[in-house]
Each structure stands twice: as structure tokens, then as C-alpha cells.
Scaffold this motif. Structure first.
Motif, PDB file in Angstrom:
ATOM      1  N   ILE A  81       0.834  -1.206   0.000  1.00  0.00           N
ATOM      2  CA  ILE A  81       0.000   0.000   0.000  1.00  0.00           C
ATOM      3  C   ILE A  81       0.865   1.250   0.000  1.00  0.00           C
ATOM      4  O   ILE A  81       0.572   2.231  -0.698  1.00  0.00           O
ATOM      5  CB  ILE A  81      -0.954  -0.018   1.206  1.00  0.00           C
ATOM      6  N   ILE A  82       1.943   1.247   0.773  1.00  0.00           N
ATOM      7  CA  ILE A  82       2.854   2.396   0.780  1.00  0.00           C
ATOM      8  C   ILE A  82       3.416   2.636  -0.614  1.00  0.00           C
ATOM      9  O   ILE A  82       3.501   3.789  -1.086  1.00  0.00           O
ATOM     10  CB  ILE A  82       3.993   2.171   1.790  1.00  0.00           C
ATOM     11  N   ALA A  83       3.810   1.569  -1.313  1.00  0.00           N
ATOM     12  CA  ALA A  83       4.340   1.707  -2.671  1.00  0.00           C
ATOM     13  C   ALA A  83       3.290   2.311  -3.604  1.00  0.00           C
ATOM     14  O   ALA A  83       3.610   3.171  -4.442  1.00  0.00           O
ATOM     15  CB  ALA A  83       4.791   0.343  -3.194  1.00  0.00           C
ATOM     16  N   ALA A  84       2.035   1.878  -3.476  1.00  0.00           N
ATOM     17  CA  ALA A  84       0.973   2.399  -4.337  1.00  0.00           C
ATOM     18  C   ALA A  84       0.725   3.877  -4.069  1.00  0.00           C
ATOM     19  O   ALA A  84       0.614   4.681  -5.004  1.00  0.00           O
ATOM     20  CB  ALA A  84      -0.307   1.592  -4.130  1.00  0.00           C
ATOM     21  N   VAL A  85       0.633   4.246  -2.797  1.00  0.00           N
ATOM     22  CA  VAL A  85       0.376   5.651  -2.443  1.00  0.00           C
ATOM     23  C   VAL A  85       1.530   6.534  -2.895  1.00  0.00           C
ATOM     24  O   VAL A  85       1.320   7.644  -3.406  1.00  0.00           O
ATOM     25  CB  VAL A  85       0.147   5.779  -0.921  1.00  0.00           C
ATOM     26  N   PHE A  86       2.755   6.053  -2.738  1.00  0.00           N
ATOM     27  CA  PHE A  86       3.919   6.829  -3.183  1.00  0.00           C
ATOM     28  C   PHE A  86       3.879   7.060  -4.697  1.00  0.00           C
ATOM     29  O   PHE A  86       4.194   8.152  -5.176  1.00  0.00           O
ATOM     30  CB  PHE A  86       5.208   6.100  -2.791  1.00  0.00           C
ATOM     31  N   THR A  87       3.483   6.035  -5.465  1.00  0.00           N
ATOM     32  CA  THR A  87       3.412   6.183  -6.924  1.00  0.00           C
ATOM     33  C   THR A  87       2.318   7.149  -7.321  1.00  0.00           C
ATOM     34  O   THR A  87       2.476   7.930  -8.283  1.00  0.00           O
ATOM     35  CB  THR A  87       3.174   4.816  -7.589  1.00  0.00           C
ATOM     36  N   ILE A  88       1.189   7.121  -6.618  1.00  0.00           N
ATOM     37  CA  ILE A  88       0.127   8.094  -6.883  1.00  0.00           C
ATOM     38  C   ILE A  88       0.652   9.510  -6.666  1.00  0.00           C
ATOM     39  O   ILE A  88       0.355  10.428  -7.450  1.00  0.00           O
ATOM     40  CB  ILE A  88      -1.096   7.818  -5.981  1.00  0.00           C
ATOM     41  N   PHE A  89       1.439   9.696  -5.629  1.00  0.00           N
ATOM     42  CA  PHE A  89       2.049  11.000  -5.383  1.00  0.00           C
ATOM     43  C   PHE A  89       2.957  11.402  -6.536  1.00  0.00           C
ATOM     44  O   PHE A  89       2.957  12.567  -6.980  1.00  0.00           O
ATOM     45  CB  PHE A  89       2.833  10.968  -4.070  1.00  0.00           C
ATOM     46  N   VAL A 125      15.394   4.918  -0.668  1.00  0.00           N
ATOM     47  CA  VAL A 125      14.898   5.604   0.526  1.00  0.00           C
ATOM     48  C   VAL A 125      14.012   4.689   1.369  1.00  0.00           C
ATOM     49  O   VAL A 125      14.270   4.475   2.560  1.00  0.00           O
ATOM     50  CB  VAL A 125      14.125   6.885   0.130  1.00  0.00           C
ATOM     51  N   PHE A 126      12.977   4.122   0.746  1.00  0.00           N
ATOM     52  CA  PHE A 126      12.022   3.330   1.522  1.00  0.00           C
ATOM     53  C   PHE A 126      12.626   2.008   1.988  1.00  0.00           C
ATOM     54  O   PHE A 126      12.354   1.566   3.113  1.00  0.00           O
ATOM     55  CB  PHE A 126      10.752   3.080   0.705  1.00  0.00           C
ATOM     56  N   PHE A 127      13.429   1.368   1.149  1.00  0.00           N
ATOM     57  CA  PHE A 127      14.064   0.132   1.591  1.00  0.00           C
ATOM     58  C   PHE A 127      15.034   0.393   2.740  1.00  0.00           C
ATOM     59  O   PHE A 127      15.207  -0.461   3.617  1.00  0.00           O
ATOM     60  CB  PHE A 127      14.783  -0.549   0.428  1.00  0.00           C
ATOM     61  N   ILE A 176      14.559   2.715   4.987  1.00  0.00           N
ATOM     62  CA  ILE A 176      13.667   2.889   6.141  1.00  0.00           C
ATOM     63  C   ILE A 176      13.210   1.531   6.668  1.00  0.00           C
ATOM     64  O   ILE A 176      13.220   1.276   7.875  1.00  0.00           O
ATOM     65  CB  ILE A 176      12.453   3.752   5.759  1.00  0.00           C
ATOM     66  N   TYR A 177      12.824   0.637   5.739  1.00  0.00           N
ATOM     67  CA  TYR A 177      12.387  -0.700   6.159  1.00  0.00           C
ATOM     68  C   TYR A 177      13.528  -1.459   6.832  1.00  0.00           C
ATOM     69  O   TYR A 177      13.318  -2.170   7.826  1.00  0.00           O
ATOM     70  CB  TYR A 177      11.880  -1.495   4.950  1.00  0.00           C
ATOM     71  N   ALA A 178      14.741  -1.322   6.281  1.00  0.00           N
ATOM     72  CA  ALA A 178      15.897  -1.988   6.881  1.00  0.00           C
ATOM     73  C   ALA A 178      16.181  -1.440   8.275  1.00  0.00           C
ATOM     74  O   ALA A 178      16.574  -2.190   9.183  1.00  0.00           O
ATOM     75  CB  ALA A 178      17.128  -1.834   5.983  1.00  0.00           C
ATOM     76  N   PHE A 179      15.957  -0.139   8.455  1.00  0.00           N
ATOM     77  CA  PHE A 179      16.140   0.471   9.779  1.00  0.00           C
ATOM     78  C   PHE A 179      15.109  -0.077  10.755  1.00  0.00           C
ATOM     79  O   PHE A 179      15.434  -0.380  11.916  1.00  0.00           O
ATOM     80  CB  PHE A 179      16.013   1.988   9.682  1.00  0.00           C
ATOM     81  N   ILE A 180      13.866  -0.226  10.300  1.00  0.00           N
ATOM     82  CA  ILE A 180      12.823  -0.811  11.149  1.00  0.00           C
ATOM     83  C   ILE A 180      13.201  -2.240  11.527  1.00  0.00           C
ATOM     84  O   ILE A 180      12.975  -2.682  12.656  1.00  0.00           O
ATOM     85  CB  ILE A 180      11.460  -0.780  10.437  1.00  0.00           C
ATOM     86  N   GLY A 181      13.786  -2.965  10.565  1.00  0.00           N
ATOM     87  CA  GLY A 181      14.131  -4.356  10.804  1.00  0.00           C
ATOM     88  C   GLY A 181      15.384  -4.566  11.620  1.00  0.00           C
ATOM     89  O   GLY A 181      15.532  -5.611  12.270  1.00  0.00           O
ATOM     90  N   GLY A 182      16.315  -3.606  11.606  1.00  0.00           N
ATOM     91  CA  GLY A 182      17.572  -3.845  12.308  1.00  0.00           C
ATOM     92  C   GLY A 182      18.313  -2.607  12.744  1.00  0.00           C
ATOM     93  O   GLY A 182      19.504  -2.699  13.079  1.00  0.00           O
ATOM     94  N   GLY A 183      17.662  -1.450  12.738  1.00  0.00           N
ATOM     95  CA  GLY A 183      18.329  -0.227  13.156  1.00  0.00           C
ATOM     96  C   GLY A 183      19.401   0.204  12.161  1.00  0.00           C
ATOM     97  O   GLY A 183      19.403  -0.205  10.993  1.00  0.00           O
ATOM     98  N   GLY A 184      20.327   1.023  12.625  1.00  0.00           N
ATOM     99  CA  GLY A 184      21.392   1.496  11.743  1.00  0.00           C
ATOM    100  C   GLY A 184      22.237   0.362  11.207  1.00  0.00           C
ATOM    101  O   GLY A 184      22.658   0.377  10.047  1.00  0.00           O
ATOM    102  N   ARG A 185      22.477  -0.653  12.030  1.00  0.00           N
ATOM    103  CA  ARG A 185      23.253  -1.820  11.578  1.00  0.00           C
ATOM    104  C   ARG A 185      22.485  -2.575  10.502  1.00  0.00           C
ATOM    105  O   ARG A 185      23.080  -3.122   9.571  1.00  0.00           O
ATOM    106  CB  ARG A 185      23.547  -2.735  12.764  1.00  0.00           C
ATOM    107  N   GLY A 186      21.147  -2.598  10.619  1.00  0.00           N
ATOM    108  CA  GLY A 186      20.336  -3.279   9.620  1.00  0.00           C
ATOM    109  C   GLY A 186      20.460  -2.656   8.249  1.00  0.00           C
ATOM    110  O   GLY A 186      20.480  -3.360   7.235  1.00  0.00           O
ATOM    111  N   ILE A 187      20.556  -1.327   8.199  1.00  0.00           N
ATOM    112  CA  ILE A 187      20.731  -0.636   6.911  1.00  0.00           C
ATOM    113  C   ILE A 187      22.030  -1.073   6.256  1.00  0.00           C
ATOM    114  O   ILE A 187      22.071  -1.393   5.062  1.00  0.00           O
ATOM    115  CB  ILE A 187      20.700   0.891   7.106  1.00  0.00           C
ATOM    116  N   LYS A 188      23.111  -1.079   7.027  1.00  0.00           N
ATOM    117  CA  LYS A 188      24.413  -1.467   6.472  1.00  0.00           C
ATOM    118  C   LYS A 188      24.397  -2.920   6.000  1.00  0.00           C
ATOM    119  O   LYS A 188      24.897  -3.239   4.915  1.00  0.00           O
ATOM    120  CB  LYS A 188      25.502  -1.270   7.521  1.00  0.00           C
ATOM    121  N   LEU A 189      23.814  -3.796   6.814  1.00  0.00           N
ATOM    122  CA  LEU A 189      23.784  -5.210   6.451  1.00  0.00           C
ATOM    123  C   LEU A 189      22.942  -5.442   5.200  1.00  0.00           C
ATOM    124  O   LEU A 189      23.320  -6.236   4.323  1.00  0.00           O
ATOM    125  CB  LEU A 189      23.223  -6.037   7.615  1.00  0.00           C
ATOM    126  N   PHE A 190      21.823  -4.760   5.094  1.00  0.00           N
ATOM    127  CA  PHE A 190      20.951  -4.962   3.935  1.00  0.00           C
ATOM    128  C   PHE A 190      21.639  -4.537   2.648  1.00  0.00           C
ATOM    129  O   PHE A 190      21.680  -5.304   1.670  1.00  0.00           O
ATOM    130  CB  PHE A 190      19.647  -4.187   4.111  1.00  0.00           C
TER     131      PHE A 190
END
Length: 406
Positions: free
Chosen positions: A91-99, A236-238, A240-254
Motif C-alpha cells: 500500500i505504501i508503494a501504491a500511495v507513493f506512486t500516486i504522489f 529511501v524506503f528500503f 527505512i524498512y531496513a532500519f525498522i528491521g535492524g536499526g542502523g546496523r540493519g541498513i548497512k547489512l541490507f
């Protein structure tokens, strides 16, 4: 210095070779488009090996993951969390594309493409009931082994895992067999992927040589909106999702482990082909194996950020061609609803979204003349859509893994 250099090449040699193959393939496709026809069989051989191996891998990965789930990792919690994450990101992807479409309207200046020669499949004439049955079941066991029935195959694998889990002590040998088979198939994929630099390079050359010129034609504006929006969503969004999943370390790992899955997605335009590198990336990121082995294979069929975005673009293009307003509340709400359905309908194989496109045409009661246009758009956005579809499964698994642990 030499030790560091040696370690770098040891860790990244496969990725560097793959990049080299893709770069060479791109240059061949760009400067010798007539020659790429001779390279396509090489790419097809690699893809055939990959697709052949990935079918048993999916079975053993899902069945063994479900069969090995313990009381601390209840299956129901994993599945409910997974579906929540899938729905949220789609849903986030759809709303972002509409924007994006609102910010850069496509207008009514698109050229008339109603005479494009695009054939419709016989299956497009099936009733919705018949389609629903064919999506989730088959009437012969051997049909489960076809990529055309991937969702039915995943459901079957899932049920086998549940049966093994509920079998108690008598089912222990079979559970060990599933676990052993999972390890064997993962090793087989390692050998197949050693051919990736040559196979994907040849396939990428064919894509650039055949589809590339159309990107600068009649569909330049919708393509620019989709690819620019897709890149923003990807980075950007991935993140953010990686941060939700693992914090700052999650972003680097992803991002450190997302290179090979991304290149595989762009080169093959197949979410199924990205399952093996995604599973390997999930292991390196530190996602629990039961979570990864359930979320990533299921995500290949049910979780498609790229298809969500492309369905919005296709609807906007169809409305522009017909001279109808797109930015109306009723139209937009139906578009968001359709993206969820398309994520389930569209297969994990190249150009698998044609049935989803027909669903969109039917829901809006658009004339059949709009079909060729949206099918052409679907073909042109396939590389970026697959990139978002496939690699989004890994970042979704990160979120599921963190929420399941809580």
C-alpha cells in the motif's frame, strides 16, 4: 595491504565478476543489437538451470522451515506478521506512486498505441472463479512442478511442512530428510550461480539490445516517472524498512548483501530467480532461517512492491490514453485495492503481469484498445519492477524477523 586486498577480492569476487559480465553484456547490446540474438541462448541455458534447480529448493526451503518451527517461533505468528508487512509495504508503494503521478502528471499527450500487435492469452477469457481455482490448485501432481503454478506449488510445500510438523516422532526421519534436502539444494544453487557472470551477461545484452531503444520512444514520460520513482523507493524506503528491521546496523547489512540479488533481478526479470541469492543474503544479514525460508519464497508470489507501483502507472497511462481523469478519489481507492490483488495474481516469472493488467482493464471497464498500451508499459518496467519485487522480500523478512522476536 596485500592481506586486505586478498580479503576484499575473496569476499567480493563473485559480485565483481557478475558486474563485469553485465557491463560487457550491456555494451554488446548497446553497440551490436543485431548480435544479441546469438547470445540469448547462452542466457536461456543459465536461466533454465536456475529455474530447474529453484523448484526443489522452494519445496525443501518452505517445507523444512515449517516442519522445524518450534514453540518459540509459532507458525501463526510468523504468517500473520508476514502478511501485515506485505500489505503495509504494498500500500505504501501504491500511495507513493500516486504522489509521483500527481507531481508529474502524464497528461493526454501519449501517442495512440491501440494498433500495437499484442496477443491475448486464452486464459484471459476464463471466469474469475476458474482463475481463482487455477491460482491456488492444480488437478495433477506433475503440474505443481511448473513455474506457471508457483502459488499452488508453494501452498503444497507449506502443507507438507505442516503435516511433517504435526507427525510427531514417526515424522522425524522425514523432517531430517527435508532439512538435508534443503542443504543439498542450496549447495546446488551455489554451483549454478557460478555461471551467472556469463549467463546473466548474455541475457542482459539481449535486454539492452531489444528493449532498450523503446525506452526513448512514445513511453518516455511514464517510463521516466516509474524509473525515477522506483529508484527513490528502492534507496529511501528500503533503507527505512531496513532500519525498522535492524536499526542502523540493519541498513548497512541490507545494502552490503543486496548487490547480488539486485543484479540478478535486473538481469533476469524474474522474482523466482532471485530467491536463491535472497536466501543467501538473509543468512548473511542474520535473519532466522525459519523466517527467511517462509517469507522469501512466499514473497516471490505474494509480495510485489514493484508490481504495486507499475499497476498505478499502467492505470494512469490507460486513463491518459482514454482522456479520462485519474486523480479522483474513487479511481484512486480502486487503484490501491487492485495493487493488492495484482501482487497475488502476477506471477514470479518474466512478464507475468499480463493477467493483472487484464484485471485492471476489467475493473475500470476500459475499452479493449487500452490493453496493448498497458502491456507494453508492463514489459518496459519489468527490470525495475522485478528489482523492487524481489529485493523487497529480504527487507520484509528483516521486519518480520524483528517483530517475531519481540
Amino acid at each position: 595491504m596485500n592481506i586486505q586486498s586478498s580479503g576484499f577480492f575473496k569476499n567480493y569476487s563473485n559480485i565483481l565478476l557478475l558486474l563485469l559480465g553485465i557491463i560487457i553484456g550491456s555494451l554488446v547490446g548497446l553497440f551490436s543489437p543485431d548480435f544479441v540474438v546469438h547470445l540469448k541462448p547462452i542466457g536461456d541455458i543459465f536461466l533454465n538451470l536456475l529455474f530447474t534447480a529453484v523448484i526443489p529448493l522452494i519445496f525443501f526451503a518452505i517445507a523444512s522451515a515449517v516442519a522445524s518451527i518450534d514453540q518459540g517461533q509459532k507458525l501463526g505468528r510468523i504468517l500473520s506478521t508476514m502478511m501485515l508487512v506485505f500489505l503495509m509495504t504494498i500500500i505504501i508503494a501504491a500511495v507513493f506512486t500516486i504522489f509521483c503521478v500527481w507531481l508529474f502528471p502524464l497528461g493526454n499527450q501519449l501517442a495512440d498505441t491501440t494498433h500495437a500487435n499484442v496477443s491475448l492469452n486464452k486464459g484471459d477469457q476464463e471466469s474469475w472463479g476458474e482463475r481463482a481455482v487455477s491460482f491456488v490448485t492444480v488437478n495433477e501432481f506433475n503440474q505443481l512442478l511448473s513455474r506457471e503454478h508457483m502459488l499452488a506449488f508453494i501452498i503444497f510445500s507449506f502443507l507438507v511442512g505442516i503435516a511433517a510438523l504435526r507427525s510427531g516422532a514417526p515424522g522425524e526421519p522425514f523432517r531430517r530428510f527435508l532439512s538435508s534436502g534443503n542443504e543439498v539444494m542450496k549447495n546446488l544453487l551455489v554451483y549454478v550461480m557460478k555461471l551467472a557472470p556469463v549467463g546473466l551477461g548474455a541475457y542482459f545484452a539481449y535486454q539492452v539490445g531489444t528493449v532498450g531503444p523503446q525506452l526513448f520512444g512514445l513511453y518516455a514520460k511514464p517510463m521516466a516517472v516509474y524509473y525515477a520513482g522506483g529508484l527513490v523507493y528502492f534507496f529511501v524506503f528500503f533503507s527505512i524498512y531496513a532500519f525498522i528491521g535492524g536499526g542502523g546496523r540493519g541498513i548497512k547489512l541490507f545494502w552490503r548483501n543486496n548487490i547480488l540479488p539486485s543484479l540478478t533481478a535486473i538481469s533476469t526479470c524474474s522474482s523466482i530467480a532471485v530467491i536463491p541469492p535472497n536466501l543467501d543474503a538473509a543468512k548473511r544479514i542474520g535473519i532466522q532461517e525459519p523466517v527467511a525460508n517462509v517469507v522469501i519464497p512466499l514473497g516471490a508470489s505474494l509480495h510485489k512492491n514493484g508490481s504495486s507501483m507499475s499497476s498505478i502507472i499502467k492505470i494512469a497511462v490507460a486513463f491518459a490514453l482514454m482522456g479520462k481523469p485519474f486523480m479522483e478519489p474513487g479511481t484512486l481507492l480502486l487503484a490501491i485495492g487492485l495493487t493488492v490483488l495484482v501482487s497475488i495474481v502476477a506471477g514470479g516469472i518474466p512478464n507475468g503481469g499480463y493477467i493483472g493488467e487484464m484485471l485492471m482493464i476489467s475493473a475500470y471497464h476500459l475499452p479493449i484498445e487500452a490493453v496493448p498500451a498497458v502491456m507494453i508499459i508492463g514489459t518496459l518496467v519489468d527490470p525495475m519492477a522485478t528489482l523492487l519485487n524481489a529485493t523487497g522480500d529480504t527487507v520484509a523478512a528483516m521486519i518480520v524477523d524483528r517483530w517475531v522476536k519481540q
